[in-house]
Enzyme design. Sequence first.
Site, PDB file in Angstrom:
ATOM      1  N   ASN A 210     -11.348   4.459   3.211  1.00 45.72           N
ATOM      2  CA  ASN A 210     -11.102   3.014   3.389  1.00 45.72           C
ATOM      3  C   ASN A 210     -11.402   2.633   4.834  1.00 45.72           C
ATOM      4  OD1 ASN A 210      -8.612   3.335   5.039  1.00 45.72           O
ATOM      5  ND2 ASN A 210      -7.908   4.361   3.174  1.00 45.72           N
ATOM      6  N   ASP A 279      -4.823   6.225  -2.558  1.00 48.73           N
ATOM      7  CA  ASP A 279      -3.886   6.291  -3.688  1.00 48.73           C
ATOM      8  C   ASP A 279      -4.420   7.194  -4.791  1.00 48.73           C
ATOM      9  OD1 ASP A 279      -1.875   4.600  -2.686  1.00 48.73           O
ATOM     10  OD2 ASP A 279      -3.131   2.846  -3.110  1.00 48.73           O
ATOM     11  N   LYS A 289     -23.649  19.702  -3.752  1.00 45.78           N
ATOM     12  CA  LYS A 289     -24.025  18.285  -3.704  1.00 45.78           C
ATOM     13  C   LYS A 289     -24.483  17.813  -5.087  1.00 45.78           C
ATOM     14  CE  LYS A 289     -27.079  15.006  -1.471  1.00 45.78           C
ATOM     15  NZ  LYS A 289     -28.277  14.784  -0.681  1.00 45.78           N
ATOM     16  N   ASP A 309       2.730  10.098  -3.072  1.00 45.03           N
ATOM     17  CA  ASP A 309       3.104   9.079  -2.082  1.00 45.03           C
ATOM     18  C   ASP A 309       3.903   9.760  -0.965  1.00 45.03           C
ATOM     19  OD1 ASP A 309       4.508   6.959  -0.676  1.00 45.03           O
ATOM     20  OD2 ASP A 309       3.687   5.660  -2.238  1.00 45.03           O
ATOM     21  N   ILE A 310       3.291   9.867   0.209  1.00 46.40           N
ATOM     22  CA  ILE A 310       3.913  10.595   1.332  1.00 46.40           C
ATOM     23  C   ILE A 310       5.184   9.877   1.794  1.00 46.40           C
ATOM     24  CG2 ILE A 310       3.544  11.402   3.700  1.00 46.40           C
ATOM     25  CD1 ILE A 310       0.470  11.359   3.009  1.00 46.40           C
ATOM     26  N   PHE A 326       4.554   0.744   5.938  1.00 44.80           N
ATOM     27  CA  PHE A 326       3.666  -0.399   6.131  1.00 44.80           C
ATOM     28  C   PHE A 326       3.282  -0.929   4.756  1.00 44.80           C
ATOM     29  CE2 PHE A 326       1.872  -1.470  10.350  1.00 44.80           C
ATOM     30  CZ  PHE A 326       2.663  -0.635  11.124  1.00 44.80           C
ATOM     31  N   LYS A 340       8.014  -3.180  -2.374  1.00 45.58           N
ATOM     32  CA  LYS A 340       7.649  -1.822  -1.914  1.00 45.58           C
ATOM     33  C   LYS A 340       8.821  -1.180  -1.180  1.00 45.58           C
ATOM     34  CE  LYS A 340       2.760  -1.690  -1.469  1.00 45.58           C
ATOM     35  NZ  LYS A 340       1.553  -1.976  -0.756  1.00 45.58           N
ATOM     36  N   LYS A 344      10.404   2.221  -2.753  1.00 47.75           N
ATOM     37  CA  LYS A 344      10.241   3.498  -2.035  1.00 47.75           C
ATOM     38  C   LYS A 344      11.503   3.893  -1.268  1.00 47.75           C
ATOM     39  CE  LYS A 344       5.223   2.963  -1.570  1.00 47.75           C
ATOM     40  NZ  LYS A 344       4.024   3.498  -0.948  1.00 47.75           N
TER      41      LYS A 344
HETATM   42  O1  PMT Z   1      -5.966   1.614  11.129  1.00 50.83           O
HETATM   43  P1  PMT Z   1      -6.269   0.172  11.499  1.00 50.83           P
HETATM   44  O2  PMT Z   1      -7.751  -0.158  11.375  1.00 50.83           O
HETATM   45  O3  PMT Z   1      -5.694  -0.189  12.837  1.00 50.83           O
HETATM   46  O4  PMT Z   1      -5.555  -0.770  10.426  1.00 50.83           O
HETATM   47  C1  PMT Z   1      -4.165  -0.790  10.345  1.00 50.83           C
HETATM   48  C2  PMT Z   1      -3.682  -0.828   8.894  1.00 50.83           C
HETATM   49  C3  PMT Z   1      -4.115  -2.127   8.247  1.00 50.83           C
HETATM   50  C4  PMT Z   1      -4.254   0.371   8.113  1.00 50.83           C
HETATM   51  C5  PMT Z   1      -2.107  -0.678   8.964  1.00 50.83           C
HETATM   52  O5  PMT Z   1      -1.582  -1.757   9.687  1.00 50.83           O
HETATM   53  C6  PMT Z   1      -1.506  -0.651   7.566  1.00 50.83           C
HETATM   54  O6  PMT Z   1      -1.270  -1.653   6.914  1.00 50.83           O
HETATM   55  N1  PMT Z   1      -1.211   0.584   7.052  1.00 50.83           N
HETATM   56  C7  PMT Z   1      -0.784   0.849   5.688  1.00 50.83           C
HETATM   57  C8  PMT Z   1      -1.968   0.833   4.765  1.00 50.83           C
HETATM   58  C9  PMT Z   1      -1.580   1.101   3.324  1.00 50.83           C
HETATM   59  O7  PMT Z   1      -2.037   2.070   2.776  1.00 50.83           O
HETATM   60  O8  PMT Z   1      -0.752   0.262   2.794  1.00 50.83           O
HETATM   61  P2  PMT Z   1      -0.202   0.349   1.276  1.00 50.83           P
HETATM   62  O9  PMT Z   1       0.442  -0.973   1.055  1.00 50.83           O
HETATM   63  O10 PMT Z   1      -1.327   0.756   0.359  1.00 50.83           O
HETATM   64  O11 PMT Z   1       0.857   1.534   1.319  1.00 50.83           O
HETATM   65  C10 PMT Z   1       2.227   1.297   1.545  1.00 50.83           C
HETATM   66  C11 PMT Z   1       2.834   2.393   2.381  1.00 50.83           C
HETATM   67  O12 PMT Z   1       2.809   3.631   1.685  1.00 50.83           O
HETATM   68  C12 PMT Z   1       2.131   2.657   3.711  1.00 50.83           C
HETATM   69  O13 PMT Z   1       3.122   2.904   4.671  1.00 50.83           O
HETATM   70  C13 PMT Z   1       1.318   3.925   3.453  1.00 50.83           C
HETATM   71  O14 PMT Z   1       1.159   4.711   4.633  1.00 50.83           O
HETATM   72  C14 PMT Z   1       2.216   4.645   2.450  1.00 50.83           C
HETATM   73  N2  PMT Z   1       1.513   5.548   1.529  1.00 50.83           N
HETATM   74  C15 PMT Z   1       0.672   5.044   0.575  1.00 50.83           C
HETATM   75  C16 PMT Z   1       0.086   5.899  -0.334  1.00 50.83           C
HETATM   76  C17 PMT Z   1       0.353   7.298  -0.259  1.00 50.83           C
HETATM   77  N3  PMT Z   1      -0.208   8.158  -1.091  1.00 50.83           N
HETATM   78  N4  PMT Z   1       1.164   7.762   0.708  1.00 50.83           N
HETATM   79  C18 PMT Z   1       1.752   6.924   1.586  1.00 50.83           C
HETATM   80  O15 PMT Z   1       2.497   7.361   2.476  1.00 50.83           O
END
Ligand code: PMT
Length: 403
Positions: A210, A279, A289, A309-310, A326, A340, A344
């Site tokens: 991403n 995800d 390849k 999901d960490i 986040f 969320k 979580k």
């Molecule tokens: O890196 P930059 O270019 O500076 O951009 C910053 C950002 C936009 C990436 C950052 O500010 C941000 O929003 N990070 C979270 C991105 C995200 O994956 O959001 P989400 O809404 O999909 O996930 C929710 C939360 O679950 C996040 O804290 C994520 O780290 C966590 N997660 C999600 C999936 C997973 N398998 N494990 C996780 O820990």
Amino acid sequence: MGLLQDRRVLLAVSGGIAAYKSADLVRRLREAGAAVRVVMSAHAQQFITPMTLQALSGARVRSDIFDAEAEQGMGHIELARWAELVLVAPATAATLARLAHGHADDLISTLWLAAPGRKALAPAMNQQMWRAPATQRNVEQLRADGVLFFGPEEGEQACGDVGPGRLREPQALLLDLARALAPQDLRGVRVLLTAGPTQEAIDPVRYISNHSSGKMGYALAQAFADRGATVTLVSGPVALAAPVGVEVQRVQSAAQMLEAVQAGVAGQDIFVACAAVADYRPVSVAPRKLKKTENPGALMHLQLEPSTDILATVAARRPRPWVVGFAAETHDIEAYAQAKMQAKGLDMIACNDVSRSDIGFSADDNALLVLWPGGRRELATASKAHIAQGLVDTIIDVWRSKV
Ligand code: PMT
């Protein structure tokens, strides 16, 4: 609130070609909320006029120690005492030598000796002069005296040489100053963060990922470390230098990120998940390849499975750190973020609007809506370094009120 709101910075400009950059530095310091006083050496005035720096700093620029009119306002000893930090930028080889040996024969060296606050030098000179044993001896002496060095940078020089000796860029100097002036109120606090994207391999040359650049997570790690916290950053693949004073563990995939977080989470006080973790990942990784010539024109089907999901895994541990997630959303931001946080089991969530190109993914700026049970705070659009300071303040305020 600016990055350096109400901090008192005395900028001393010595005479090198890089002196022209001090105009931009003064402008940025003022924009960051700092109160700035400027002094110049006689040689610096060959490169930039006092008038320019006076207009930008909003205060009279001094260059002469025997200036009766200036002494009637703020005398040089008062000026030295006024400064929380004295920065000499650019600092020439001659200035380094005078400061290392405690001369007090011009305004800059006198102020330097008389200033009780922090002191920093941003050297700028020809690479051979920087490498010269005499200069290096002076640098060693100044470091031993507790002086901070910001730079120099490596690269092409005004004289055509290539090597160390370029003045650090004004924006980098601004962040150096913010770091040097940060309160050390998080000593003993342990923080684990994730940042950046993950890459999920399809075959040895392709992956799913991403747009995360890691800028937000790295700025947060730096903001915690600046205040004295012990910080570990688990980072996906990004093109950023490690934040100063932060232990960085580099990983590629979501599974590796999970493993690194699980290995490091015990004993942490705060966990912040800023990474954009994939995800879904391919169910199997092709060992060789995938060749389009093998099935020309045919559709390719990738089977994906959800990754663990960490954030939720850390939040479900007992005992566990205080957990901040986040949320990257494009619409109905607050409602999705609240959901969320509950689903979580988080202590706090910081949400950003990733539908905008000026903030969020990859941008230098961001804006956050921070939610916690019973509270909310909005952090208006600003640089990620600035937003990181605001989020660290918010996390620490709420965390301290709960533990
Ligand atoms: O890196 P930059 O270019 O500076 O951009 C910053 C950002 C936009 C990436 C950052 O500010 C941000 O929003 N990070 C979270 C991105 C995200 O994956 O959001 P989400 O809404 O999909 O996930 C929710 C939360 O679950 C996040 O804290 C994520 O780290 C966590 N997660 C999600 C999936 C997973 N398998 N494990 C996780 O820990």
